[in-house]
Design a protein around this motif. Structure first.
Motif, PDB file in Angstrom:
ATOM      1  N   THR A   1      -2.119  17.176   8.689  1.00 36.85           N
ATOM      2  CA  THR A   1      -2.226  18.323   9.598  1.00 36.85           C
ATOM      3  C   THR A   1      -3.298  18.071  10.647  1.00 36.85           C
ATOM      4  O   THR A   1      -4.021  17.063  10.609  1.00 36.85           O
ATOM      5  N   LEU A   2      -3.409  19.040  11.589  1.00 32.48           N
ATOM      6  CA  LEU A   2      -4.400  19.005  12.661  1.00 32.48           C
ATOM      7  C   LEU A   2      -5.273  20.253  12.521  1.00 32.48           C
ATOM      8  O   LEU A   2      -4.751  21.355  12.344  1.00 32.48           O
ATOM      9  N   MET A   3      -6.622  20.069  12.581  1.00 31.82           N
ATOM     10  CA  MET A   3      -7.533  21.192  12.354  1.00 31.82           C
ATOM     11  C   MET A   3      -8.586  21.270  13.459  1.00 31.82           C
ATOM     12  O   MET A   3      -9.020  20.235  13.979  1.00 31.82           O
ATOM     13  N   CYS A   4      -8.958  22.498  13.777  1.00 32.10           N
ATOM     14  CA  CYS A   4     -10.054  22.709  14.740  1.00 32.10           C
ATOM     15  C   CYS A   4     -11.391  22.567  14.007  1.00 32.10           C
ATOM     16  O   CYS A   4     -11.644  23.260  13.018  1.00 32.10           O
ATOM     17  N   HIS A   5     -12.240  21.692  14.514  1.00 32.94           N
ATOM     18  CA  HIS A   5     -13.517  21.430  13.870  1.00 32.94           C
ATOM     19  C   HIS A   5     -14.504  22.587  14.061  1.00 32.94           C
ATOM     20  O   HIS A   5     -15.456  22.744  13.291  1.00 32.94           O
TER      21      HIS A   5
ATOM     22  N   VAL B   1       0.859  -1.174   0.000  1.00 32.28           N
ATOM     23  CA  VAL B   1       0.000   0.000   0.000  1.00 32.28           C
ATOM     24  C   VAL B   1       0.902   1.232   0.000  1.00 32.28           C
ATOM     25  O   VAL B   1       1.676   1.450   0.936  1.00 32.28           O
ATOM     26  N   PHE B   2       0.793   2.029  -1.051  1.00 33.13           N
ATOM     27  CA  PHE B   2       1.687   3.170  -1.245  1.00 33.13           C
ATOM     28  C   PHE B   2       0.971   4.470  -0.916  1.00 33.13           C
ATOM     29  O   PHE B   2      -0.067   4.782  -1.486  1.00 33.13           O
ATOM     30  N   ILE B   3       1.553   5.223   0.033  1.00 32.78           N
ATOM     31  CA  ILE B   3       1.064   6.568   0.341  1.00 32.78           C
ATOM     32  C   ILE B   3       2.288   7.412   0.654  1.00 32.78           C
ATOM     33  O   ILE B   3       2.992   7.148   1.628  1.00 32.78           O
ATOM     34  N   ASN B   4       2.540   8.408  -0.159  1.00 35.88           N
ATOM     35  CA  ASN B   4       3.798   9.152  -0.061  1.00 35.88           C
ATOM     36  C   ASN B   4       3.691  10.324   0.934  1.00 35.88           C
ATOM     37  O   ASN B   4       4.050  11.454   0.624  1.00 35.88           O
ATOM     38  N   ARG B   5       3.158  10.008   2.122  1.00 33.62           N
ATOM     39  CA  ARG B   5       3.055  11.006   3.184  1.00 33.62           C
ATOM     40  C   ARG B   5       3.396  10.339   4.507  1.00 33.62           C
ATOM     41  O   ARG B   5       2.723   9.385   4.918  1.00 33.62           O
ATOM     42  N   ARG B   6       4.441  10.839   5.160  1.00 31.73           N
ATOM     43  CA  ARG B   6       4.817  10.317   6.469  1.00 31.73           C
ATOM     44  C   ARG B   6       3.851  10.822   7.541  1.00 31.73           C
ATOM     45  O   ARG B   6       3.060  11.725   7.324  1.00 31.73           O
ATOM     46  N   GLY B   7       3.950  10.198   8.711  1.00 32.83           N
ATOM     47  CA  GLY B   7       3.171  10.653   9.849  1.00 32.83           C
ATOM     48  C   GLY B   7       1.778  10.061   9.897  1.00 32.83           C
ATOM     49  O   GLY B   7       1.394   9.213   9.094  1.00 32.83           O
ATOM     50  N   PHE B   8       1.001  10.544  10.878  1.00 30.49           N
ATOM     51  CA  PHE B   8      -0.370  10.050  11.045  1.00 30.49           C
ATOM     52  C   PHE B   8      -1.332  10.780  10.122  1.00 30.49           C
ATOM     53  O   PHE B   8      -2.204  10.170   9.503  1.00 30.49           O
ATOM     54  N   ALA B   9      -1.185  12.111  10.044  1.00 33.53           N
ATOM     55  CA  ALA B   9      -2.062  12.919   9.192  1.00 33.53           C
ATOM     56  C   ALA B   9      -1.291  14.158   8.732  1.00 33.53           C
ATOM     57  O   ALA B   9      -0.421  14.658   9.449  1.00 33.53           O
TER      58      ALA B   9
ATOM     59  N   LEU C   1       1.069  15.737  11.714  1.00 31.79           N
ATOM     60  CA  LEU C   1       0.750  15.089  12.993  1.00 31.79           C
ATOM     61  C   LEU C   1       1.374  13.695  13.015  1.00 31.79           C
ATOM     62  O   LEU C   1       1.115  12.877  12.126  1.00 31.79           O
ATOM     63  N   HIS C   2       2.188  13.431  14.028  1.00 30.97           N
ATOM     64  CA  HIS C   2       2.769  12.103  14.259  1.00 30.97           C
ATOM     65  C   HIS C   2       2.218  11.546  15.564  1.00 30.97           C
ATOM     66  O   HIS C   2       2.000  12.297  16.531  1.00 30.97           O
ATOM     67  N   GLN C   3       2.024  10.245  15.604  1.00 28.65           N
ATOM     68  CA  GLN C   3       1.547   9.600  16.828  1.00 28.65           C
ATOM     69  C   GLN C   3       2.600   8.692  17.450  1.00 28.65           C
ATOM     70  O   GLN C   3       2.441   8.256  18.590  1.00 28.65           O
ATOM     71  N   GLN C   4       3.673   8.379  16.718  1.00 28.55           N
ATOM     72  CA  GLN C   4       4.681   7.444  17.218  1.00 28.55           C
ATOM     73  C   GLN C   4       6.077   8.051  17.072  1.00 28.55           C
ATOM     74  O   GLN C   4       6.757   7.779  16.071  1.00 28.55           O
ATOM     75  N   PRO C   5       6.530   8.872  18.044  1.00 30.94           N
ATOM     76  CA  PRO C   5       5.821   9.365  19.232  1.00 30.94           C
ATOM     77  C   PRO C   5       4.915  10.535  18.871  1.00 30.94           C
ATOM     78  O   PRO C   5       5.050  11.124  17.789  1.00 30.94           O
TER      79      PRO C   5
ATOM     80  N   LEU D   1     -10.184  19.041  18.205  1.00 33.11           N
ATOM     81  CA  LEU D   1      -9.131  19.097  17.195  1.00 33.11           C
ATOM     82  C   LEU D   1      -9.052  17.747  16.494  1.00 33.11           C
ATOM     83  O   LEU D   1      -8.972  16.703  17.166  1.00 33.11           O
ATOM     84  N   ARG D   2      -9.067  17.758  15.176  1.00 32.12           N
ATOM     85  CA  ARG D   2      -9.144  16.502  14.425  1.00 32.12           C
ATOM     86  C   ARG D   2      -8.016  16.388  13.400  1.00 32.12           C
ATOM     87  O   ARG D   2      -7.670  17.380  12.739  1.00 32.12           O
ATOM     88  N   PRO D   3      -7.460  15.186  13.255  1.00 30.95           N
ATOM     89  CA  PRO D   3      -6.475  14.966  12.192  1.00 30.95           C
ATOM     90  C   PRO D   3      -7.154  14.990  10.825  1.00 30.95           C
ATOM     91  O   PRO D   3      -8.238  14.420  10.657  1.00 30.95           O
ATOM     92  N   ILE D   4      -6.543  15.662   9.879  1.00 32.71           N
ATOM     93  CA  ILE D   4      -7.108  15.783   8.531  1.00 32.71           C
ATOM     94  C   ILE D   4      -6.216  15.032   7.553  1.00 32.71           C
ATOM     95  O   ILE D   4      -5.012  15.290   7.451  1.00 32.71           O
TER      96      ILE D   4
END
Length: 733
Positions: A436-440, A426-434, A457-461, A487-490
């Motif tokens: 960016t982070l946005m206020c809903h 599965v190829f996705i050329n974006r590191r991290g969890f999301a 946004l990274h989760q590990q760590p 605040l939600r990951p986008i």
């Protein structure tokens, strides 16, 4: 006092040489170009290289200083590499001293002696045997003699602990004159061995034609080996190298990334019984110097390295190979902005040897050189063995519900392939969890405070990370604008995709391969070992998975977001997107199992995606090259990019406007575009702008650059900005 004046190249950004008096008792015959000297420079001592000598200097005699030390008794670089460095400095409009410093290992640039580290070995003397009278009551020494008898050429001191031997025991045997210490190069080959450790594979008709063409060439020829993924380009490399080695010559092989180096080295070690040197940025300074010297002295028959290895000297050069020649990693983006692929071609011309540029998706620059007759094209259009190219299909995700970026048809296809005992990439050329982070509640986005970019946004760590300036900060718990806690990951990155796939397919391991998961030493090798075990699994990764890897059990490649490159502001966007998708798609169906490629997109009717699913990369490359011709863009015209950055945007643009006005005074047929702000104007707290120069002829462009840059250095405004010139830029933004 000596009247001999030396012109010295010092590691300085200034495009000039520095005059020094030769030391007492030194004559012009003893001081040759390419020798290193230590000289006083301000309050420091610097190491430079002699370029020339004369009896006069424009510097007043009272200000001339003498060299402190002559380091070498002969030039540290062979003539061809010396000429390559001079050409590189001139072509890329860079300081010769800086260029030479880049070409040398760090220890040599710092003035260390050009001597390789020697291995110490313990070796039995002829009089030694386990029942020797002197060993009657020395059981440990008896055992040591038995072990050393199994190593007639000597046992390395570094391996003593692996055999349970103590140095004290061996020193006692040395005092009894039963063992001796010997030293030799780590690359020393103790006895002649058959060249091949394993026989070469049977070449198919296309491979055989390519091999015959390369072998029949005399002197310098630039070959572009265009072979679809899995067509056996590496086998052509290996058999061409075999021909080179049988002639008693050395081969230099460039690979684009450190991650590809271990598997490439392993492949070559399995085939050849010859000493091999490896050079890349992951080595320490001592290891790099040892490998460099082994190549220079001819001890290493094969040299494998990344971009900077193009400056490695060879005692008996016979062949240069640039694998994945289209890769952007060959272009240095800071300091000396050279392209190792292009330097490989010029070096092969200097050495009068062949160079092979290999890729499934050649750069438009290389295809343009084929059109102009500069390169000779060799095609491999069939996959090796029984493998067949994968089947492409677009999944139109308009109006479809997505779960963390995964559509239902894609999830069903992944499940089907896993159930049949296969592997899925599965190829996705974006590191991290999301991304960016946005206020809903109010729409606030977590932007980088130093760049015109969003924090990933990274989760590990858990943290927010700007991948442009590397700044990091804790994750906001409340919106700084409206104090909402919603605040939600986008969007989705590799981490989020990994988590989602683990939930969807709990019975199968999910292996994430990106820069974060492979940061630890040997992490990449451990992950690849699990893939090569053949057990069903899911691979989630970035472009690190897109090239060079052989995954015989991967039958499905899923590309999550193909739309990003369709509307890039960079005119090279379509070329790079087509290369990326073609390369990552090539990981599927490389053995007897058929392969499938599924591309999620909102633009299923886009001509580029239609070409990828139909005629493939050659059609896209031909179309893009025609567009470049009509638009007058590289490679059909020659380009240079003047960049400037400053604390204030106006300061950078004012400097570039002065530069543009100055360039116009030369009245040469060079088009000047700008100045304009960079696509990401603010980066790491500084504002960036650029000026683009285009010319029909390379000579015309350089006839402007050389005097123009010399004048720019003298402008007072040049001291208020950080500026650089990039000849043949690949990153225009």
């Amino acid at each position: 006092m000596s009247s001999l004046i030396l012109q010295i190249a010092l590691p300085s950004p200034l495009r000039r040489l520095f005059d020094y008096r030769a030391g007492p008792g030194l004559s012009a015959d003893q001081l040759l170009p390419g020798m290193r000297v230590r000289v006083p420079f301000g309050q420091r001592q610097l190491v430079g290289l002699i370029v020339s000598s004369s009896s006069t200097s424009v510097v007043p005699a009272s200000k001339l200083r003498s060299i402190s030390e002559l380091i070498d008794l002969s030039p540290v670089l062979p003539k061809s590499l010396w000429l390559l460095c001079i050409w590189t400095a001139q072509y890329y409009q860079h300081s010769l001293g800086d260029t030479l410093s880049c070409a040398l290992p760090n220890l040599l640039a710092q003035g260390e002696a050009a001597l390789a580290r020697q291995d110490m070995l313990w070796q039995l003397l002829p009089a030694a045997y386990p029942e020797h009278p002197a060993l009657r009551r020395a059981q440990k020494q008896k055992e040591a003699v038995r072990i050393l008898a199994q190593h007639p050429h000597g046992l390395s001191h570094a391996l003593l602990s692996q055999w349970g031997l103590a140095r004290d025991t061996l020193e006692a045997l040395e005092r009894k004159q039963l063992v001796q210490r010997i030293t030799q190069s780590p690359h020393h080959q103790r006895e002649p061995l058959p060249l091949l450790r394993e026989p070469h594979l049977q070449a198919n008709a296309e491979q055989q034609a390519a091999l015959q063409a390369i072998a029949a060439g005399k002197g310098f020829t630039a070959w572009l080996l265009q072979g679809i993924t899995g067509s056996g380009k590496t086998e052509v490399y290996l058999q061409s190298i075999e021909h080179c080695l049988r002639d008693g010559r050395q081969a230099l092989i460039l690979v684009p990334e450190i991650g590809l180096t271990p598997q490439t080295v392993e492949r070559f070690r399995r085939r050849f019984n010859v000493p091999l040197a490896v050079l890349h940025s992951g080595l320490n300074d001592r290891e790099r110097l040892d490998a460099w010297l082994a190549a220079r002295e001819g001890e290493a028959a094969l040299v494998i390295g990344t971009r900077s290895a193009i400056f490695t000297p060879l005692a008996r050069p016979g062949l240069l190979i640039v694998d994945e020649e289209h890769d952007l990693s060959y272009k240095q983006q800071e300091g000396l902005r050279y392209n190792a692929r292009d330097l490989a071609v010029y070096r092969a011309h200097l050495e009068q040897i062949p160079v092979i540029l290999g890729s499934a998706t050649p750069s438009l620059e290389s295809l343009h050189n084929v059109e102009r007759g500069r390169y000779q094209l060799l095609r491999l259009s069939e996959r090796a063995g029984n493998a067949r190219p994968p089947q492409f299909q677009c999944i139109d995700i308009r109006s479809q519900p997505l779960q963390d970026g995964l559509s239902r048809p894609l999830l069903q296809a992944i499940g089907s392939h896993l159930k049949h005992g296969n592997q899925v990439l599965v190829f996705i050329n974006r590191r991290g969890f999301a991304p960016t982070l946005m206020c809903h509640d109010c729409g606030w986005i977590a932007d980088c405070r130093r760049c015109d970019a969003r924090m990933t946004l990274h989760q590990q760590p858990a943290h927010l990370h700007c991948h442009h300036c590397d700044s990091q900060r804790p994750i906001d718990r409340q919106c700084p604008k409206c104090q909402s806690s919603d605040l939600r990951p986008i969007g989705a990155g590799t981490e989020r995709t990994e988590d989602s796939l683990q939930q969807q397919f709990p019975g199968y391991p999910v292996l994430r391969i990106d820069r974060d998961s492979t940061a630890r030493k040997d992490a990449m090798q451990q992950l690849l070992a699990r893939v090569h075990s053949g057990a069903p699994c899911l691979l989630v990764g970035t472009q690190m998975l897109a090239k060079g890897h052989h995954f015989p059990d991967v039958t499905l490649v899923a590309i999550l977001d193909a739309d990003g490159g369709l509307f890039s502001a960079d005119f090279r966007g379509p070329e790079r997107m087509a290369q990326m998708i073609t390369q990552v798609a090539g990981r599927a169906g490389r053995a007897d199992k058929p392969g499938q490629v599924l591309i999620q997109t909102h633009m299923a009717e886009h001509p580029l995606l239609q070409d990828l699913c139909g005629p493939g990369y050659p059609a896209i490359a031909a179309s893009e090259l025609a567009l470049r011709h009509s638009a007058g863009l590289p490679p059909c015209r020659y380009a240079a990019l003047l960049r400037a950055e400053a604390n204030l945007a106006q300061t950078a643009e004012d400097f570039l406007q002065l530069a543009a006005d100055l360039a116009l005074k030369y009245q040469l047929p060079v088009e000047i575009l700008g100045p304009v702000p960079a696509a990401m104007e603010r980066r790491a707290g500084r504002y960036r702008a650029q000026l683009l120069l285009l010319a029909e002829q390379r000579a015309t462009l350089h006839s402007l650059l050389t005097p123009w840059l010399q004048q720019l250095e003298l402008l007072p405004a040049a001291r208020k900005v950080r500026w650089s010139i990039d000849v043949d830029p690949l990153d225009m933004f």
